[in-house]
Design a protein around this motif. Structure first.
Motif, mmCIF file in Angstrom:
data_model
loop_
_atom_site.group_PDB
_atom_site.id
_atom_site.type_symbol
_atom_site.label_atom_id
_atom_site.label_comp_id
_atom_site.label_asym_id
_atom_site.label_seq_id
_atom_site.Cartn_x
_atom_site.Cartn_y
_atom_site.Cartn_z
ATOM 1 N N GLN A 1 -3.063 -3.412 -14.156
ATOM 2 C CA GLN A 1 -2.694 -5.041 -13.487
ATOM 3 C C GLN A 1 -1.574 -4.298 -12.406
ATOM 4 O OE1 GLN A 1 -5.014 -7.123 -13.639
ATOM 5 N NE2 GLN A 1 -4.092 -8.984 -12.166
ATOM 6 N N VAL A 2 -1.627 -5.281 -11.163
ATOM 7 C CA VAL A 2 -0.310 -4.487 -10.704
ATOM 8 C C VAL A 2 0.150 -6.477 -9.903
ATOM 9 C CG1 VAL A 2 0.915 -3.808 -8.515
ATOM 10 C CG2 VAL A 2 -0.680 -2.018 -9.880
ATOM 11 N N GLN A 3 1.049 -6.325 -9.884
ATOM 12 C CA GLN A 3 1.367 -7.625 -9.084
ATOM 13 C C GLN A 3 2.397 -7.210 -8.105
ATOM 14 O OE1 GLN A 3 3.383 -10.267 -12.128
ATOM 15 N NE2 GLN A 3 1.494 -11.103 -12.555
ATOM 16 N N LEU A 4 2.465 -7.508 -6.552
ATOM 17 C CA LEU A 4 2.742 -7.598 -5.478
ATOM 18 C C LEU A 4 3.766 -8.993 -4.935
ATOM 19 C CD1 LEU A 4 0.147 -5.424 -4.071
ATOM 20 C CD2 LEU A 4 2.250 -4.614 -5.236
ATOM 21 N N VAL B 1 -1.601 4.296 -4.246
ATOM 22 C CA VAL B 1 -1.123 4.097 -1.916
ATOM 23 C C VAL B 1 -1.130 2.596 -1.320
ATOM 24 C CG1 VAL B 1 -2.632 3.864 0.178
ATOM 25 C CG2 VAL B 1 -2.917 5.581 -1.566
ATOM 26 N N MET B 2 0.719 2.594 -1.068
ATOM 27 C CA MET B 2 0.414 0.907 -0.536
ATOM 28 C C MET B 2 0.199 0.849 0.692
ATOM 29 S SD MET B 2 1.281 -0.244 -3.187
ATOM 30 C CE MET B 2 2.747 -1.652 -2.618
ATOM 31 N N GLY B 3 -0.353 -0.628 1.462
ATOM 32 C CA GLY B 3 -0.548 -0.789 2.430
ATOM 33 C C GLY B 3 0.188 -1.938 3.087
ATOM 34 N N TRP B 4 0.285 -1.725 4.229
ATOM 35 C CA TRP B 4 0.152 -3.835 4.644
ATOM 36 C C TRP B 4 -0.344 -4.513 6.068
ATOM 37 C CZ3 TRP B 4 4.816 -6.923 3.328
ATOM 38 C CH2 TRP B 4 5.623 -6.037 2.898
ATOM 39 N N ALA C 1 -3.835 0.615 -3.143
ATOM 40 C CA ALA C 1 -4.337 1.004 -3.640
ATOM 41 C C ALA C 1 -4.866 1.511 -5.252
ATOM 42 C CB ALA C 1 -5.268 1.248 -2.780
ATOM 43 N N GLY C 2 -5.828 2.267 -5.512
ATOM 44 C CA GLY C 2 -5.350 2.994 -7.025
ATOM 45 C C GLY C 2 -6.134 4.448 -6.598
ATOM 46 N N ARG C 3 -6.444 4.510 -5.224
ATOM 47 C CA ARG C 3 -7.475 5.667 -4.548
ATOM 48 C C ARG C 3 -6.738 6.351 -3.712
ATOM 49 N NH1 ARG C 3 -12.438 4.744 -2.647
ATOM 50 N NH2 ARG C 3 -12.577 2.281 -2.583
ATOM 51 N N PHE C 4 -6.973 7.202 -2.970
ATOM 52 C CA PHE C 4 -6.567 7.715 -1.635
ATOM 53 C C PHE C 4 -7.899 7.633 -0.887
ATOM 54 C CE2 PHE C 4 -4.708 8.177 2.044
ATOM 55 C CZ PHE C 4 -5.071 9.079 2.303
ATOM 56 N N SER C 5 -8.397 7.181 0.326
ATOM 57 C CA SER C 5 -9.356 7.545 1.696
ATOM 58 C C SER C 5 -9.182 8.132 2.496
ATOM 59 C CB SER C 5 -10.379 6.478 0.579
ATOM 60 O OG SER C 5 -11.530 7.337 1.954
ATOM 61 N N ARG C 6 -9.090 8.794 3.245
ATOM 62 C CA ARG C 6 -8.879 9.126 4.214
ATOM 63 C C ARG C 6 -8.958 7.820 5.352
ATOM 64 N NH1 ARG C 6 -6.721 7.626 8.084
ATOM 65 N NH2 ARG C 6 -6.018 8.360 10.378
ATOM 66 N N VAL D 1 -9.605 -3.668 4.609
ATOM 67 C CA VAL D 1 -9.398 -4.186 3.440
ATOM 68 C C VAL D 1 -9.925 -3.401 2.266
ATOM 69 C CG1 VAL D 1 -9.847 -6.414 2.186
ATOM 70 C CG2 VAL D 1 -8.658 -6.153 4.408
ATOM 71 N N SER D 2 -10.857 -3.323 2.082
ATOM 72 C CA SER D 2 -12.004 -3.146 1.126
ATOM 73 C C SER D 2 -11.227 -1.857 -0.203
ATOM 74 C CB SER D 2 -12.993 -2.530 1.545
ATOM 75 O OG SER D 2 -13.145 -0.806 2.387
ATOM 76 N N LEU D 3 -10.456 -0.531 0.108
ATOM 77 C CA LEU D 3 -9.730 -0.371 -0.772
ATOM 78 C C LEU D 3 -8.947 -0.500 -1.672
ATOM 79 C CD1 LEU D 3 -9.417 3.148 -0.754
ATOM 80 C CD2 LEU D 3 -7.078 3.044 0.164
ATOM 81 N N TYR D 4 -8.341 -1.811 -1.058
ATOM 82 C CA TYR D 4 -6.644 -1.619 -1.684
ATOM 83 C C TYR D 4 -7.312 -2.759 -2.546
ATOM 84 C CZ TYR D 4 -4.038 0.328 1.229
ATOM 85 O OH TYR D 4 -3.774 1.657 2.672
ATOM 86 N N ASP D 5 -6.798 -2.608 -3.687
ATOM 87 C CA ASP D 5 -7.290 -3.362 -5.453
ATOM 88 C C ASP D 5 -6.494 -4.593 -5.820
ATOM 89 O OD1 ASP D 5 -7.571 -0.225 -6.240
ATOM 90 O OD2 ASP D 5 -9.481 -0.987 -5.937
ATOM 91 N N TYR D 6 -5.462 -4.802 -4.762
ATOM 92 C CA TYR D 6 -4.225 -5.286 -5.835
ATOM 93 C C TYR D 6 -3.988 -5.869 -4.052
ATOM 94 C CZ TYR D 6 -4.312 -3.077 -10.424
ATOM 95 O OH TYR D 6 -5.641 -2.854 -11.203
ATOM 96 N N TRP D 7 -3.089 -6.983 -4.304
ATOM 97 C CA TRP D 7 -2.899 -8.236 -2.670
ATOM 98 C C TRP D 7 -1.484 -8.652 -3.516
ATOM 99 C CZ3 TRP D 7 -4.262 -7.332 2.000
ATOM 100 C CH2 TRP D 7 -5.593 -6.008 2.105
#
Length: 126
Positions: A1-4, A33-36, A99-104, A110-116
């Motif tokens: 679990q990751v809290q952001l 992987v981190m995204g904005w 995101a816990g996994r990377f996909s170029r 949005v679908s790649l990311y697990d935590y927001w």
């Protein structure tokens, strides 16, 4: 679990700058992987930028290239979004995601990311 938790949003005039921060919990921050992303009123959430776990690779939307930059400090469990030359159309709620996994192929979706995070408001006045 990751809290952001995002911070750094606010009101700025067109042409100004802001730096957003996103602090993450957990001991495996460097593996994510981190995204904005951002979401304007009445519109869908869209990709802004992303960065690999090591920080060696970055990706950004065409609309922000040359103006925004993403970076991370794995020792501080924090990812940043430096926003320069802001425009009124950059006004939105900005969300940090992990995101816990990377996909170029999916890094900008949005679908790649697990935590927001909960989001931080950025308002650019003209």
């Amino acid at each position: 679990q990751v809290q952001l938790v995002e911070s750094g949003g606010g009101l700025v005039q067109a042409g100004g700058s802001l730096r957003l921060s996103c602090a993450a919990s957990g001991r495996t921050f460097g593996s994510y992987v981190m995204g904005w992303f951002r979401q304007a009123p009445g519109k869908e959430r869209v990709f802004v930028a992303a960065i690999s776990g090591s920080g060696g690779s970055t990706y950004s939307a065409d609309s922000v290239k040359g103006r925004f930059s993403i970076s991370r400090d794995n020792a501080k469990n924090t990812v940043y979004l430096q926003m320069n030359s802001l425009k009124p159309e950059d006004t939105a709620v900005y969300y940090c995601a992990a995101a816990g996994r990377f996909s170029r192929l999916l890094v900008s979706t949005v679908s790649l990311y697990d935590y927001w995070g909960q989001g931080t408001q950025v308002t650019v006045s003209s």
